[in-house]
Design a protein around this motif. Structure first.
Motif, PDB file in Angstrom:
ATOM      1  N   ALA A  45       0.822  -1.217   0.000  1.00 60.45           N
ATOM      2  CA  ALA A  45       0.000   0.000   0.000  1.00 60.45           C
ATOM      3  C   ALA A  45       0.856   1.267   0.000  1.00 60.45           C
ATOM      4  N   PHE A  46       2.132   1.144   0.357  1.00 61.62           N
ATOM      5  CA  PHE A  46       3.037   2.290   0.384  1.00 61.62           C
ATOM      6  C   PHE A  46       3.698   2.560  -0.975  1.00 61.62           C
ATOM      7  N   THR A  47       3.528   1.667  -1.919  1.00 63.26           N
ATOM      8  CA  THR A  47       4.156   1.811  -3.225  1.00 63.26           C
ATOM      9  C   THR A  47       3.741   3.119  -3.893  1.00 63.26           C
ATOM     10  N   GLY A  48       4.743   3.865  -4.370  1.00 61.18           N
ATOM     11  CA  GLY A  48       4.500   5.117  -5.056  1.00 61.18           C
ATOM     12  C   GLY A  48       4.262   6.305  -4.137  1.00 61.18           C
ATOM     13  N   LYS A  49       4.384   6.091  -2.821  1.00 57.04           N
ATOM     14  CA  LYS A  49       4.165   7.172  -1.861  1.00 57.04           C
ATOM     15  C   LYS A  49       5.478   7.505  -1.145  1.00 57.04           C
ATOM     16  N   PHE A  50       5.719   8.783  -0.924  1.00 59.30           N
ATOM     17  CA  PHE A  50       6.881   9.212  -0.156  1.00 59.30           C
ATOM     18  C   PHE A  50       6.612   9.004   1.331  1.00 59.30           C
ATOM     19  N   GLN A  51       7.677   9.008   2.141  1.00 59.18           N
ATOM     20  CA  GLN A  51       7.558   8.750   3.570  1.00 59.18           C
ATOM     21  C   GLN A  51       6.484   9.597   4.259  1.00 59.18           C
ATOM     22  N   LEU A  75       4.827   8.151  18.361  1.00 55.89           N
ATOM     23  CA  LEU A  75       4.775   7.028  17.435  1.00 55.89           C
ATOM     24  C   LEU A  75       5.939   7.154  16.463  1.00 55.89           C
ATOM     25  N   GLN A  76       6.878   6.227  16.559  1.00 66.34           N
ATOM     26  CA  GLN A  76       8.025   6.197  15.648  1.00 66.34           C
ATOM     27  C   GLN A  76       7.727   5.162  14.574  1.00 66.34           C
ATOM     28  N   LEU A  77       7.776   5.582  13.312  1.00 69.87           N
ATOM     29  CA  LEU A  77       7.399   4.698  12.210  1.00 69.87           C
ATOM     30  C   LEU A  77       8.574   4.401  11.283  1.00 69.87           C
ATOM     31  N   ARG A  78       8.624   3.160  10.813  1.00 73.89           N
ATOM     32  CA  ARG A  78       9.479   2.792   9.678  1.00 73.89           C
ATOM     33  C   ARG A  78       8.530   2.130   8.682  1.00 73.89           C
ATOM     34  N   THR A  79       8.347   2.786   7.556  1.00 73.84           N
ATOM     35  CA  THR A  79       7.406   2.288   6.556  1.00 73.84           C
ATOM     36  C   THR A  79       8.160   1.968   5.275  1.00 73.84           C
ATOM     37  N   ARG A  80       7.965   0.759   4.782  1.00 76.24           N
ATOM     38  CA  ARG A  80       8.654   0.321   3.568  1.00 76.24           C
ATOM     39  C   ARG A  80       7.703  -0.452   2.666  1.00 76.24           C
ATOM     40  N   THR A  81       8.038  -0.428   1.386  1.00 71.26           N
ATOM     41  CA  THR A  81       7.352  -1.297   0.437  1.00 71.26           C
ATOM     42  C   THR A  81       8.050  -2.660   0.506  1.00 71.26           C
ATOM     43  N   PRO A  82       7.437  -3.716  -0.029  1.00 75.03           N
ATOM     44  CA  PRO A  82       8.122  -5.017  -0.047  1.00 75.03           C
ATOM     45  C   PRO A  82       9.463  -4.950  -0.791  1.00 75.03           C
ATOM     46  N   GLU A  83       9.518  -4.167  -1.857  1.00 79.07           N
ATOM     47  CA  GLU A  83      10.772  -4.039  -2.618  1.00 79.07           C
ATOM     48  C   GLU A  83      11.853  -3.355  -1.788  1.00 79.07           C
ATOM     49  N   GLU A  84      11.481  -2.316  -1.059  1.00 77.02           N
ATOM     50  CA  GLU A  84      12.440  -1.624  -0.195  1.00 77.02           C
ATOM     51  C   GLU A  84      12.925  -2.537   0.920  1.00 77.02           C
ATOM     52  N   GLU A  85      12.033  -3.345   1.447  1.00 78.16           N
ATOM     53  CA  GLU A  85      12.413  -4.297   2.503  1.00 78.16           C
ATOM     54  C   GLU A  85      13.413  -5.313   1.959  1.00 78.16           C
TER      55      GLU A  85
END
Length: 93
Positions: A45-51, A75-85
């Protein structure tokens, strides 16, 4: 549950760090013991979106928990796409 249902993460890890912040002045009158969290989310769901957009997605899901008295303070977040992971894992090897 809100995160899982809304953005279907392939990876979700939640750390309750509240005990590390209980002594802070801002927490002195807090009745809650669950105020500070680190959340690692991998989702397509994060694909194509900036942090910032990714973080807004998560904040909007948790707005009630963050707004209520004694709710989430930080709230400290680390958000990644599957490709970034995957790229991150490859760099670690």
């Amino acid at each position: 549950l809100k995160i899982t249902e809304s953005i279907s993460p392939s990876f979700l890890e939640i750390h309750n760090d509240s005990h590390l912040h209980a002594h802070h002045k801002a927490m002195q009158d807090s009745t809650s013991r669950e105020t500070h969290f680190r959340v690692y989310i991998t989702s397509a769901a994060f694909t194509g979106k900036f942090q910032p957009a990714r973080h807004r997605m998560v904040y909007s899901l948790l707005k009630e928990e963050m707004a209520k008295e004694g709710g989430i303070h930080a709230l400290q977040l680390r958000t990644r796409t599957p490709e970034e992971e995957e790229q991150s894992k490859e760099k670690e090897q």
